[in-house]
Design an enzyme around this catalytic site. Structure first.
Site, PDB file in Angstrom:
ATOM      1  N   THR B  49      49.359  11.617 -31.403  1.00 50.02           N
ATOM      2  CA  THR B  49      48.907  10.260 -31.714  1.00 50.02           C
ATOM      3  C   THR B  49      49.359   9.989 -33.133  1.00 50.02           C
ATOM      4  O   THR B  49      49.985  10.859 -33.748  1.00 50.02           O
ATOM      5  CB  THR B  49      47.364  10.154 -31.666  1.00 50.02           C
ATOM      6  N   CYS B  50      49.039   8.809 -33.658  1.00 48.46           N
ATOM      7  CA  CYS B  50      49.497   8.556 -35.025  1.00 48.46           C
ATOM      8  C   CYS B  50      48.738   9.416 -36.027  1.00 48.46           C
ATOM      9  O   CYS B  50      49.145   9.564 -37.165  1.00 48.46           O
ATOM     10  CB  CYS B  50      49.388   7.088 -35.374  1.00 48.46           C
ATOM     11  N   ARG B  52      47.541  12.707 -35.181  1.00 49.43           N
ATOM     12  CA  ARG B  52      47.584  14.151 -34.929  1.00 49.43           C
ATOM     13  C   ARG B  52      48.736  14.540 -34.006  1.00 49.43           C
ATOM     14  O   ARG B  52      49.170  13.748 -33.171  1.00 49.43           O
ATOM     15  CB  ARG B  52      46.261  14.642 -34.339  1.00 49.43           C
ATOM     16  N   HIS B 100      37.352  22.156 -30.146  1.00 50.23           N
ATOM     17  CA  HIS B 100      38.235  21.226 -30.842  1.00 50.23           C
ATOM     18  C   HIS B 100      38.735  20.131 -29.890  1.00 50.23           C
ATOM     19  O   HIS B 100      38.673  18.947 -30.203  1.00 50.23           O
ATOM     20  CB  HIS B 100      39.420  21.984 -31.450  1.00 50.23           C
ATOM     21  N   GLU B 115      36.402   5.722 -32.245  1.00 48.53           N
ATOM     22  CA  GLU B 115      37.442   4.782 -31.798  1.00 48.53           C
ATOM     23  C   GLU B 115      37.851   5.135 -30.366  1.00 48.53           C
ATOM     24  O   GLU B 115      37.843   6.309 -29.983  1.00 48.53           O
ATOM     25  CB  GLU B 115      38.628   4.803 -32.779  1.00 48.53           C
ATOM     26  N   PRO B 116      38.161   4.139 -29.574  1.00 50.06           N
ATOM     27  CA  PRO B 116      38.297   4.373 -28.148  1.00 50.06           C
ATOM     28  C   PRO B 116      39.675   4.828 -27.677  1.00 50.06           C
ATOM     29  O   PRO B 116      39.804   5.283 -26.545  1.00 50.06           O
ATOM     30  CB  PRO B 116      37.971   3.001 -27.548  1.00 50.06           C
ATOM     31  N   GLY B 190      44.426 -22.082 -40.445  1.00 49.06           N
ATOM     32  CA  GLY B 190      45.409 -21.151 -40.987  1.00 49.06           C
ATOM     33  C   GLY B 190      45.828 -20.143 -39.945  1.00 49.06           C
ATOM     34  O   GLY B 190      45.205 -20.026 -38.880  1.00 49.06           O
ATOM     35  N   GLY B 192      46.482 -16.734 -40.541  1.00 51.58           N
ATOM     36  CA  GLY B 192      46.401 -15.344 -41.012  1.00 51.58           C
ATOM     37  C   GLY B 192      46.180 -14.373 -39.859  1.00 51.58           C
ATOM     38  O   GLY B 192      45.538 -14.725 -38.869  1.00 51.58           O
TER      39      GLY B 192
END
Lengths: 269, 448
Positions: B49-50, B52, B100, B115-116, B190, B192
């Protein structure tokens, strides 16, 4: 027997209050569920006590202050149980149960079965019942108003704590406030009408402008204005919350005034 | 047979290093097949993943297993020297490796706890390994268990309950003002990014009516198409404030676009119905004094951030509950692994056979009546001989294959064929749970 049931009810409601206060501070579903269960049990006891009192005595129901307050307390708990189970709004108990408890305690403080009107006027209990149901509506509106102001203040001050998450959304509370008054108002109207009818039968005039009657009419106009104000000039949200709190405080004061004066309840609201 | 994990994560390696380690999908099959070709490596899975990159493997010996997986890392990422890579690696074996994996899947080891996405990423890694046939009995069981543990953690703790991103926090707060978002109107001022994201979240939560205004009218047309909303002219948007229940503001303007009077007027037009304003622009575009307007609820970026911080604290508290769940499930998993060992299986099979012999002899001998001791011992001998000859092959095969790659498969098969008690933990509930997980909602907070 009835007294025993009343005591049980008081104990159970009090336990319910403690549990729901605990729920206010801690994030524990068990607390809220047990508060609901205990309140439900208390409600059963209360129902037995009321039924025994009404069926057991030869008197017509709900003509004493004691019975009227007990009935008021019972209806409040009923509203709580219905709303809590249907909407999952357990936090309502934290506010409604103390009110119901206080009403029942005040009923216990005045246990004298003093009939304030001559029992042969069978219509009187209708007047009292309707007026009490109206008052239940205003009491719920009052509670919704308090919860609204709390949630409003929390959001305005940007304090996000346990309470923010437990209190329902603002518009829900505002709607609850409106609906409670909408339900309470017709009952109060009918209560006043039947009261006037009783007065006509006993005293020969519909309205004698004694303080109780005067205040009842003032209350009626107050809530009429609150309702009309919402529809026409937008007295909703915060303003409605304040108004209903003031309104209910007024109702309580009238009750106290009537009782302390020693007059019967059924001649007032 | 041992389970090991070797890898690195946001806790041990900077992003500059992590981004170099990702194996592209096109090379994944080759990498996985190579992983299981290293000495002593029986099964393998690559989780990336980003945050690990980790290898989970089933190996003969822990020591050689570590060495093999390290070699795999070095040889897969030739762009990196071993000296640069190795100091960032961590490794564990046995119960710690299992723990782990369970913690990672349950998002307890994530940068943002709860986080899912990680669940989906573990699933993807597992599917890739399945596709390339590099998993076996142990990893299959282990990963499926990890997915069901993650599901349990989600349902039994509030680890993922509250918003931890700015855009999602906006939705969470909106729901404290409005109970039902579907009848509400959002005005987006706007273009953004954060406001757009928040608008998308609001739409996902039921908002149907979206009004959009930006200085560049073409841009607001494009956004109106994207959100299926209506574009309104920037010059006159203040007049439309009364229509908005929720206002999201995110422009590049350096001054206040919306003042106290604008909001006062809007609330008046709305007959005191509450209006919820979110200002994520820096510098702010909504005059902070708007907070003094009754029935207007203004939150700026700092308020949202503060809200998120509190939610993160809450998640950390919930994580303790989750850790307890993980610990318990690791125990269950270890029990299962133990049941795969060959000796207890042979003992259990032997016991079961002896019990059958004893029961059947008892029945037969009571029917036969009085037998002479010789006849009796002949009957007994025959019963034992039949059973022993029948089982002999199984015992031999079990002992021979115990150390091979498929050893655990044979052990499991024997346990099932002979209905041995230790096979209780092998029933199919976990795979059912894993299948349910496939359907589980995983809306995204942060990108992969």
């Amino acid at each position: 027997m009835t007294v025993l049931f009343f005591r049980f009810t008081l104990v159970l409601y009090f336990t319910g209050i403690l549990l729901s206060l605990g729920y206010l501070l801690r994030r524990s579903e068990i607390l809220s569920k047990s508060a609901l269960a205990v309140a439900g049990l208390g409600f059963l006891c209360h129902s037995f006590a009321l039924a025994a009192q009404i069926l057991g005595s030869d008197h017509v129901p709900l003509v004493s202050f004691h019975k009227a307050m007990s009935f008021f307390s019972w209806s409040l708990v009923l509203v709580f149980l219905v709303v809590a189970t249907r909407q999952g709004l357990h936090i309502l108990g934290t506010f409604i149960l103390p009110l119901a408890f206080l009403a029942l305690v005040s009923a216990a403080v005045f246990p004298v079965e003093r009939e304030s009107l001559h029992p042969f006027f069978q219509t009187v209990w209708v007047h009292v019942t309707l007026s009490m149901l109206g008052t239940v509506g205003f009491a719920v509106a009052f509670v919704a108003g308090i919860m609204y102001l709390m949630q409003e203040r929390l959001l305005k001050s940007k304090q996000f704590n346990v309470l923010t998450f437990k209190l329902p959304p603002l518009d829900f509370l505002d709607t609850l406030n409106q609906r409670s008054i909408l339900l309470g108002f017709p009952f109060l109207t009918l209560g006043i009408l039947t009261g006037a009818l009783s007065a006509q039968l006993t005293a020969g005039s519909y309205l004698s402008w004694n303080p109780e009657q005067t205040w009842a009419v003032v209350t009626w106009f107050f809530y009429l204005i609150v309702l009309l104000g919402r529809l026409t000039v937008g007295w909703r949200a915060k303003k409605a919350a304040y108004l209903t709190i003031v309104g209910f405080a007024g109702v309580v004061l009238i009750f106290l005034g009537v009782v302390l004066k020693g007059g019967g309840l059924s001649t007032s609201l | 047979m041992n389970t090991v994990v070797v890898g690195l994560s946001h806790k041990t390696a900077p992003v500059e290093l992590r981004e170099l380690l990702v194996v592209p999908d096109s090379r994944l099959g080759e990498a996985l097949r190579r992983l299981v070709s290293y000495p002593g490596v029986k099964e393998g899975m690559l989780l990336q993943t980003c945050n690990r990159v980790e290898v989970y493997a089933v190996v003969d010996q822990v020591g050689t297993g570590y060495a093999s997986v390290q070699d795999f890392f070095v040889e897969t990422h030739l762009a990196l020297s071993a000296e640069r890579l190795l100091p960032h690696l961590y490794w564990s074996a046995g119960d710690r490796a299992i723990s782990h994996l369970f913690r990672v899947s349950s998002s307890l080891d994530s940068m943002v706890i709860g986080e899912p996405q990680i669940l989906g990423q573990v699933k993807d890694a597992f599917e890739a390994a399945l596709t390339h046939n590099t998993t076996g009995v142990i990893l299959n069981k282990l990963v499926k268990k990890a997915l069901s543990v993650a599901k349990r953690v989600r349902t039994e703790s509030r680890i993922a309950e509250n918003a931890v991103s700015v855009s999602y926090a906006a939705v969470e707060l909106a729901k404290k003002v409005f109970s039902d978002l579907s009848a509400k109107t959002v005005l987006l001022v706007g273009a953004g990014e954060m406001a757009k994201l928040a608008a998308q979240h609001l739409i996902n939560h039921g908002v149907r009516q979206v009004l959009i205004t930006t200085r560049d009218s073409r841009r607001s047309q494009i956004m109106a198409q994207r959100f299926q909303g209506t574009s309104i002219p920037f010059e006159s948007f203040r007049g439309e404030l009364g229509r908005a229940d929720i206002l999201l503001c995110s422009t590049g303007a350096s001054h206040y676009l919306i003042g106290q009077n604008d909001v006062q007027l809007a609330v008046h037009k709305r007959m005191n119905r509450p209006i919820f304003l979110i200002d994520v622009s820096v510098p702010r575009n909504i005059d902070p004094s708007v907070k003094d307007v009754d029935n207007a609820f203004l939150f700026d970026i700092d308020d949202l951030e503060m809200h998120i911080e509190q939610n993160k604290e809450e998640r950390k508290r919930e994580a303790e509950k989750a850790e307890a769940i993980v610990k318990e499930e690791v125990g269950v998993m270890l029990g299962w692994l133990k049941s795969l060992e060959v000796t207890p299986t042979i003992v259990a099979l032997r016991k079961r056979a002896d019990k059958i012999i004893e029961d059947e002899l008892h029945k037969a001998l009571s029917r036969l009546g009085d037998l002479s001791p010789e006849k009796r011992s002949a009957v007994e001998g025959m019963a034992s001989a039949i059973v022993n000859k029948l089982l002999h092959g199984s015992f031999v095969t079990l002992k021979e294959t115990a150390q091979s790659a498929n050893g655990s498969m044979y052990i499991e098969a024997v346990q099932r064929f002979y209905d041995l008690e230790s096979s209780q933990s092998l029933n199919g509930t976990d795979s059912v749970e894993a299948a349910e997980l496939d359907r589980a909602d995983h809306h995204t907070e942060t990108g992969k």
